[in-house]
Structures are given as structure tokens and as C-alpha cells.
Design a protein around this motif. Structure first.
Motif, mmCIF file in Angstrom:
data_model
loop_
_atom_site.group_PDB
_atom_site.id
_atom_site.type_symbol
_atom_site.label_atom_id
_atom_site.label_comp_id
_atom_site.label_asym_id
_atom_site.label_seq_id
_atom_site.Cartn_x
_atom_site.Cartn_y
_atom_site.Cartn_z
ATOM 1 N N PRO A 31 -2.083 95.867 158.088
ATOM 2 C CA PRO A 31 -1.730 97.246 158.469
ATOM 3 C C PRO A 31 -1.264 97.376 159.915
ATOM 4 O O PRO A 31 -0.369 98.175 160.221
ATOM 5 C CB PRO A 31 -3.032 98.026 158.230
ATOM 6 N N SER A 32 -1.849 96.588 160.826
ATOM 7 C CA SER A 32 -1.433 96.691 162.227
ATOM 8 C C SER A 32 -0.015 96.147 162.427
ATOM 9 O O SER A 32 0.749 96.679 163.240
ATOM 10 C CB SER A 32 -2.431 95.972 163.146
ATOM 11 N N GLY A 36 2.443 98.771 161.133
ATOM 12 C CA GLY A 36 2.560 99.811 162.144
ATOM 13 C C GLY A 36 3.336 99.345 163.355
ATOM 14 O O GLY A 36 4.110 100.111 163.947
ATOM 15 N N PRO A 94 -10.829 102.554 153.261
ATOM 16 C CA PRO A 94 -9.419 102.954 153.376
ATOM 17 C C PRO A 94 -9.088 103.570 154.735
ATOM 18 O O PRO A 94 -7.967 103.433 155.233
ATOM 19 C CB PRO A 94 -9.255 103.983 152.250
ATOM 20 N N SER A 95 -10.065 104.244 155.338
ATOM 21 C CA SER A 95 -9.833 104.851 156.646
ATOM 22 C C SER A 95 -9.529 103.796 157.707
ATOM 23 O O SER A 95 -8.802 104.055 158.669
ATOM 24 C CB SER A 95 -11.044 105.678 157.082
ATOM 25 N N TRP A 105 -7.832 101.007 157.168
ATOM 26 C CA TRP A 105 -6.428 100.621 156.976
ATOM 27 C C TRP A 105 -5.526 101.612 157.722
ATOM 28 O O TRP A 105 -4.605 101.219 158.435
ATOM 29 C CB TRP A 105 -6.085 100.610 155.486
ATOM 30 N N ILE A 106 -5.824 102.907 157.567
ATOM 31 C CA ILE A 106 -5.026 103.942 158.227
ATOM 32 C C ILE A 106 -5.154 103.822 159.748
ATOM 33 O O ILE A 106 -4.168 103.902 160.479
ATOM 34 C CB ILE A 106 -5.474 105.342 157.760
ATOM 35 N N ALA A 107 -6.388 103.617 160.229
ATOM 36 C CA ALA A 107 -6.614 103.503 161.671
ATOM 37 C C ALA A 107 -5.889 102.299 162.255
ATOM 38 O O ALA A 107 -5.312 102.376 163.347
ATOM 39 C CB ALA A 107 -8.112 103.409 161.955
ATOM 40 N N PHE A 109 -3.195 100.853 161.004
ATOM 41 C CA PHE A 109 -1.754 101.128 160.957
ATOM 42 C C PHE A 109 -1.339 101.991 162.146
ATOM 43 O O PHE A 109 -0.339 101.719 162.818
ATOM 44 C CB PHE A 109 -1.392 101.825 159.643
ATOM 45 N N ILE A 110 -2.121 103.028 162.423
ATOM 46 C CA ILE A 110 -1.828 103.904 163.566
ATOM 47 C C ILE A 110 -1.895 103.126 164.875
ATOM 48 O O ILE A 110 -1.054 103.293 165.766
ATOM 49 C CB ILE A 110 -2.811 105.090 163.588
ATOM 50 N N ALA A 119 -10.863 101.423 165.757
ATOM 51 C CA ALA A 119 -10.654 101.071 164.354
ATOM 52 C C ALA A 119 -11.603 99.969 163.892
ATOM 53 O O ALA A 119 -12.203 100.056 162.816
ATOM 54 C CB ALA A 119 -9.199 100.639 164.150
ATOM 55 N N THR A 155 -14.742 102.000 162.475
ATOM 56 C CA THR A 155 -14.666 102.124 161.020
ATOM 57 C C THR A 155 -15.216 100.901 160.294
ATOM 58 O O THR A 155 -15.837 101.036 159.243
ATOM 59 C CB THR A 155 -13.215 102.365 160.561
#
Length: 253
Positions: free
Chosen positions: A82-83, A86, A139-140, A142-144, A146-147, A166, A170
């Protein structure tokens, strides 16, 4: 470009300090970006050139943490995917977005991290013995991540704080392993960002490599410090660097 003893010393010295700060916390680019701009670089060229030092600093830190057995191979790929995605988005944004976007992003990251450290310190420093989650379980996360990658691809300064939030916040890694994985993630999306900046001919290599000689030395020393340090000392160092980063973002022109 001026390569006097003063400017070379400035780049090596700020690079050394930034290597320590970035490895143990984040925000070292608050030192290196102004140092590069002192040499007359516009913000976008300084932002791109700074990645040379960041990339080589992360190579040194990743090697050091892995040698000390603080970097688990099984954890690397799930946090990098994810990183990296992003990072691609952020790097392209950095090449084409207005320079005026840089300060608000940096300021938001610094202030947000400072508030987290004050209001919920255990979010960043999990209690000893906490078993970390896998990315697939959160899942949070993954989002963190990516951001964090988007931000890191866009502007390096302060991305360490977002990655710490992250990874420790998380996924609940301890600060040493959080810093190890943070450096791996940063290495990945910095490599992607470098590719974009090279393609757009935005990097000045000589000052970038001079800076990198300092960041690598600082990072090498910081890995040894992180492994030996008391966890509470690491937490306080992180807090102090977060406050300093917030002040630097507020006071910068």
C-alpha cells in the motif's frame, strides 16, 4: 552552484542530524530542505534532490535493522504494497502540483501527530508485549499506509511521523520494529519518487550525494541507538521531534 567549504559542511552536517532524526522519529527533512535551498535551489528541485540522501539513508538503516534482527521479512511485503502504491501517486503529484501545496501538507501532518502524542500517547507507543496485527487483519492499516505513501511520494518532510502512526497506531508494533519497517517503506516509495524526479530532470546530483554522505552516517549511528535505547526514551525523543517539526512547519516561509 556554490560548493564552498561552508555549503559542503552545511550539507554533510545537516544530513548527519537528519539521518539520526529520520531513523529514530521523523522530520529530518525540515533540516535538509532549507540547507538545499540555501544553495539557491527552488523548492521543487530541493524536494527532488533531497530524496537522494533519504534513499541512501534508508538503505543504510534497513541493512542495520536487518543485521540486528529487528526487521521481520514476513512483515515487509504486506506493509510495502500500500505504501508503494501511494508513493507512485504522490510522486507524480509532486512533479506537477503547485509548490504552495507543500507547506499545508507538512503543517497538517506535524500538528496532527503532535495532538496524537499528547491526547493518546499509547497509540504511538504500545505497551511492552503487545502482539502486532497483520495488515490483512486491519483494513484501516492498509488505508493509513497508502496515505503515508502518497504523502511521502509528494513531500518527504514529516512522512516518518505518518508511518509511525500507521505501523504503531494501527498495527501495534513496538517503536524499534516500527522504525525498522518505517525505513523499509520509505526506501520503497522514495525509490519510486526518485524515478519520477529523474525522468523529469529535477535532481542535482552533486549536492544530493554530498547530503547523502551525512544522512548515511547519521542513520548508521541511529540504528545502534534505537536498539540499545530504553523504549520510554524513544517515545520522548519522538515527541520532542514531533513538536520541533510542528514549530518548523509553522515558522517556515
Amino acid at each position: 552552484m556554490d560548493y564552498s567549504l561552508f555549503t559542503v559542511s552545511l550539507l554533510i552536517g545537516t544530513g548527519f542530524l537528519a539521518g539520526i532524526i529520520n531513523t529514530l522519529a521523523g522530520g529530518g527533512s525540515n533540516l535538509t530542505l532549507p540547507a538545499l535551498m540555501v544553495m539557491g535551489m527552488p523548492a521543487d528541485i530541493a524536494n527532488a534532490t533531497n530524496r537522494v540522501g533519504v534513499f541512501l539513508q534508508n538503505v543504510a538503516a534497513t541493512f542495520g535493522f536487518r543485521k540486528a534482527k529487528k526487521l521481520d521479512n514476513a512483515d515487509i511485503l504486506p506493509v510495502m504494497i500500500p505504501s508503494l502504491l501511494g508513493g507512485v501517486v504522490g510522486a507524480f503529484a509532486a512533479s506537477y502540483a503547485p509548490e504552495t501545496w507543500l507547506k499545508p501538507l507538512l503543517l497538517s501532518a506535524m500538528i496532527g501527530m503532535t495532538l496524537i502524542m499528547i491526547v493518546r500517547p499509547t497509540m504511538i507507543a504500545p505497551p511492552e508485549g503487545t502482539v502486532p496485527f497483520k495488515v490483512s487483519e486491519k483494513p484501516s492499516a492498509w488505508i493509513a499506509l497508502f496515505i503515508a505513501g502518497v504523502y511521502g511520494g509528494f513531500v518527504q518532510a514529516g512522512v516518518g511521523f505518518i508511518l509511525i502512526a500507521a505501523l504503531a497506531g494501527t498495527l501495534r508494533y513496538d517503536l524499534v520494529r516500527t522504525n525498522a519497517l518505517k525505513m523499509v517503506c520509505t526506501l520503497g516509495f522514495t525509490a519510486l519518487a526518485l524515478g519520477v524526479f529523474i525522468w523529469n530532470d529535477q535532481i542535482l546530483w552533486i549536492p544530493g550525494l554530498i547530503l547523502a554522505s551525512g544522512t548515511m552516517l547519521g542513520s548508521f549511528l541511529a540504528v545502534k541507538m534505537a536498539i540499545k535505547a530504553n523504549p520510554s526514551h524513544l517515545k520522548w525523543f519522538l515527541f520532542i521531534m514531533t513538536v520541533c517539526g510542528s514549530a518548523a512547519a509553522l515558522l517556515s516561509d
